[in-house]
Design an enzyme around this catalytic site. Sequence first.
Site, PDB file in Angstrom:
ATOM      1  N   ASP A 254     -37.829 -35.414 -10.708  1.00 24.97           N
ATOM      2  CA  ASP A 254     -37.256 -35.342  -9.410  1.00 24.97           C
ATOM      3  C   ASP A 254     -37.678 -36.007  -8.057  1.00 24.97           C
ATOM      4  O   ASP A 254     -38.649 -35.823  -7.794  1.00 24.97           O
ATOM      5  CB  ASP A 254     -37.083 -33.722  -9.207  1.00 24.97           C
ATOM      6  CG  ASP A 254     -35.787 -33.362  -8.477  1.00 24.97           C
ATOM      7  OD1 ASP A 254     -34.965 -34.267  -8.375  1.00 24.97           O
ATOM      8  OD2 ASP A 254     -35.959 -32.231  -7.724  1.00 24.97           O
ATOM      9  N   GLY A 304     -28.548 -42.491  -8.425  1.00 27.03           N
ATOM     10  CA  GLY A 304     -27.745 -42.109  -7.392  1.00 27.03           C
ATOM     11  C   GLY A 304     -28.721 -41.926  -5.856  1.00 27.03           C
ATOM     12  O   GLY A 304     -29.915 -41.331  -6.381  1.00 27.03           O
ATOM     13  N   GLY A 308     -24.860 -37.959  -2.864  1.00 29.35           N
ATOM     14  CA  GLY A 308     -24.787 -36.382  -2.604  1.00 29.35           C
ATOM     15  C   GLY A 308     -23.979 -35.907  -1.547  1.00 29.35           C
ATOM     16  O   GLY A 308     -24.315 -36.577  -0.534  1.00 29.35           O
ATOM     17  N   CYS A 311     -26.447 -34.973   1.055  1.00 29.29           N
ATOM     18  CA  CYS A 311     -27.438 -35.949   1.456  1.00 29.29           C
ATOM     19  C   CYS A 311     -27.387 -36.524   2.770  1.00 29.29           C
ATOM     20  O   CYS A 311     -26.426 -36.845   3.084  1.00 29.29           O
ATOM     21  CB  CYS A 311     -27.301 -36.810   0.411  1.00 29.29           C
ATOM     22  SG  CYS A 311     -27.621 -36.350  -1.379  1.00 29.29           S
ATOM     23  N   ARG A 407     -40.201 -34.145  -3.627  1.00 30.63           N
ATOM     24  CA  ARG A 407     -39.075 -35.016  -3.836  1.00 30.63           C
ATOM     25  C   ARG A 407     -38.921 -36.108  -2.753  1.00 30.63           C
ATOM     26  O   ARG A 407     -38.444 -37.207  -3.080  1.00 30.63           O
ATOM     27  CB  ARG A 407     -37.704 -34.102  -4.334  1.00 30.63           C
ATOM     28  CG  ARG A 407     -36.635 -35.147  -4.448  1.00 30.63           C
ATOM     29  CD  ARG A 407     -35.359 -33.949  -4.673  1.00 30.63           C
ATOM     30  NE  ARG A 407     -34.214 -34.895  -4.765  1.00 30.63           N
ATOM     31  CZ  ARG A 407     -33.762 -35.591  -5.721  1.00 30.63           C
ATOM     32  NH1 ARG A 407     -33.900 -35.581  -6.982  1.00 30.63           N
ATOM     33  NH2 ARG A 407     -32.500 -36.452  -5.339  1.00 30.63           N
TER      34      ARG A 407
HETATM   35  P1  XMP Z   1     -23.240 -33.551  -4.965  1.00 29.78           P
HETATM   36  O1  XMP Z   1     -22.431 -34.494  -4.343  1.00 29.78           O
HETATM   37  O2  XMP Z   1     -23.108 -33.350  -6.423  1.00 29.78           O
HETATM   38  O3  XMP Z   1     -25.070 -34.225  -5.221  1.00 29.78           O
HETATM   39  O4  XMP Z   1     -23.301 -32.116  -4.269  1.00 29.78           O
HETATM   40  C1  XMP Z   1     -25.921 -33.349  -5.715  1.00 29.78           C
HETATM   41  C2  XMP Z   1     -27.082 -34.343  -5.803  1.00 29.78           C
HETATM   42  O5  XMP Z   1     -27.588 -34.873  -4.570  1.00 29.78           O
HETATM   43  C3  XMP Z   1     -29.021 -35.084  -4.526  1.00 29.78           C
HETATM   44  N1  XMP Z   1     -29.464 -34.188  -3.482  1.00 29.78           N
HETATM   45  C4  XMP Z   1     -29.963 -34.779  -2.346  1.00 29.78           C
HETATM   46  N2  XMP Z   1     -30.096 -35.772  -1.823  1.00 29.78           N
HETATM   47  N3  XMP Z   1     -31.076 -34.918   0.184  1.00 29.78           N
HETATM   48  C5  XMP Z   1     -30.271 -35.967  -0.560  1.00 29.78           C
HETATM   49  O6  XMP Z   1     -30.445 -36.991   0.144  1.00 29.78           O
HETATM   50  C6  XMP Z   1     -31.132 -33.617  -0.341  1.00 29.78           C
HETATM   51  O7  XMP Z   1     -31.522 -32.805   0.441  1.00 29.78           O
HETATM   52  C7  XMP Z   1     -30.570 -33.492  -1.697  1.00 29.78           C
HETATM   53  N4  XMP Z   1     -30.490 -32.409  -2.385  1.00 29.78           N
HETATM   54  C8  XMP Z   1     -29.779 -32.883  -3.621  1.00 29.78           C
HETATM   55  C9  XMP Z   1     -29.341 -34.851  -5.955  1.00 29.78           C
HETATM   56  O8  XMP Z   1     -29.697 -35.987  -6.488  1.00 29.78           O
HETATM   57  C10 XMP Z   1     -28.316 -33.700  -6.474  1.00 29.78           C
HETATM   58  O9  XMP Z   1     -28.259 -33.941  -7.644  1.00 29.78           O
END
Ligand code: XMP
Length: 492
Positions: A254, A304, A308, A311, A407
């Site tokens: 991760d 990606g 997200g 994100c 992460r």
């Molecule tokens: P979705 O769009 O499905 O995205 O809600 C989930 C993915 O977002 C990533 N993820 C993050 N990326 N800050 C980020 O920049 C965060 O706090 C964060 N938390 C999750 C991760 O790849 C997840 O699978």
Amino acid sequence: DGFTAEKLFNQGYSYTYDDVIFLPHYIDFPTDAVQLGTRVSRNVPLSIPCVASPMDTVSETTMAVAMAALGGIAFVHSNTTASEQAAMIRAAKSRRVPILSNPVFKPPSARIDSVDDFCGSPYILVTESGSAKSKLLGYVSRLEWEKQNNKEVKIYDYMVNSSVSAPSSFDLGQIDAFLGEKKANFVPLVKDDEVVELVTKEDVERIKGYPKLAAGSVGADGEWLVGASIGTREQDKERLEHLVKAGVNVVVLDSSQGNSIYQIEMIKYVKKTYPELDLIGGNVVTMYQAENLIQAGVDGLRVGMGSGSICTTQEVCAVGRGQATAVYKVSSIAYKSGVPVIADGGISNSGHIVKALSLGASTVMMGSFLAGSLEAPGSYEYQSGQRVKKYRGMGSLEAMTKGSDARYLGDTAKLKIAQGVVGAVKDKGSVLKFIPYTMQAVKQGFQDLGASSLQSAHDLLRNKVLRLEVRTGAAQVEGGVHGLVSFEKKYF
Ligand code: XMP
């Protein structure tokens, strides 16, 4: 007509899923002929291309069982101690039926102080020592307890004596028949003298009301396939040992920027120490990053950066890539080494899934799409009259205080800057209902493209048969619902 993917994605633009649209091709098979079978990593096959993200508001035991029962997989998050993460994996692997609560135990000499002691379960099971592994003596039902309110009385004075149980290998039909035969409202399921699950009549009726489950994701051990995430720090090696003992089937490293010396060293360590275990690297968005991790030996790539829904990485760090471009670019190199690609983040409808898979991904990883479901961790609350569940980024300040900072910050950063937000998503009901409907929609998309499987879509894209275009702003407006005073979006 239209552009090939190669041409479209080589013009210097970063495209998201919404920016691009596929042109329809030729249909010569029915929707139900579309096969969605795939692999999440080299040696881990799935019957649907859906993966739950390792986030603490998405993937714990209940989600892991539900995703596996659907034919997908969940990656249990690591924002907790190694032993708690291993316990979630063990619990998920030993269950069969996708129910919503964990069994709760007490010894006969204990008291029940409040309804909270039931932890959401309709029964407390009474066992000799109060653990899942000791002799089953009886139970207390929550409804009865609430009526009688036996706070001051020890359990053995009012529990119902019963040692009825069934083997954990029973499937839903067998459990249904068993409950009917015994005229019982629930049954504890036992494996190796340990109660691993408690299934009620309501659970059985609820699950029977959902679309029929296709082939679930079961490993060679006869148990559900369950994934997990780890980081790249020294202590993650110890964590991994716990997870492997718990029977984890595939592990993802991760990291928001996976092309690092830390990750490459970890990949080499894991592949040397556990050659049988599939390891997914990431996250990556460029061919260069992907190439490095493939050379280090990964069995899958997670793609990606900043796409997200929670994100803020692109805003905070100025780094990332539009998800359609990222998925296409990484897939175009990964397939040469037979490394499956997970399109991670940015999925908010079935059309996005069709685009991700047709651009070369083998699975989609979802956070917000699955958050807010019955199977996601946490309880529902009300915000402005809407029933919602919390959903937060693992790089949000709130999540990082629990340990997920590895992460987003790496080892040395002393000051914490958030790369994610805390929010809430609407109650979506059960994944056991909306994922099968979503998969039906994905099949229809594939049919329109003339692709009868993921492999066929990938081949059509590479052979320049599938064509795309960029949607202008007006085309995007036209492609959505427009010109109505009011409407309700309802798909099933
Ligand atoms: P979705 O769009 O499905 O995205 O809600 C989930 C993915 O977002 C990533 N993820 C993050 N990326 N800050 C980020 O920049 C965060 O706090 C964060 N938390 C999750 C991760 O790849 C997840 O699978």
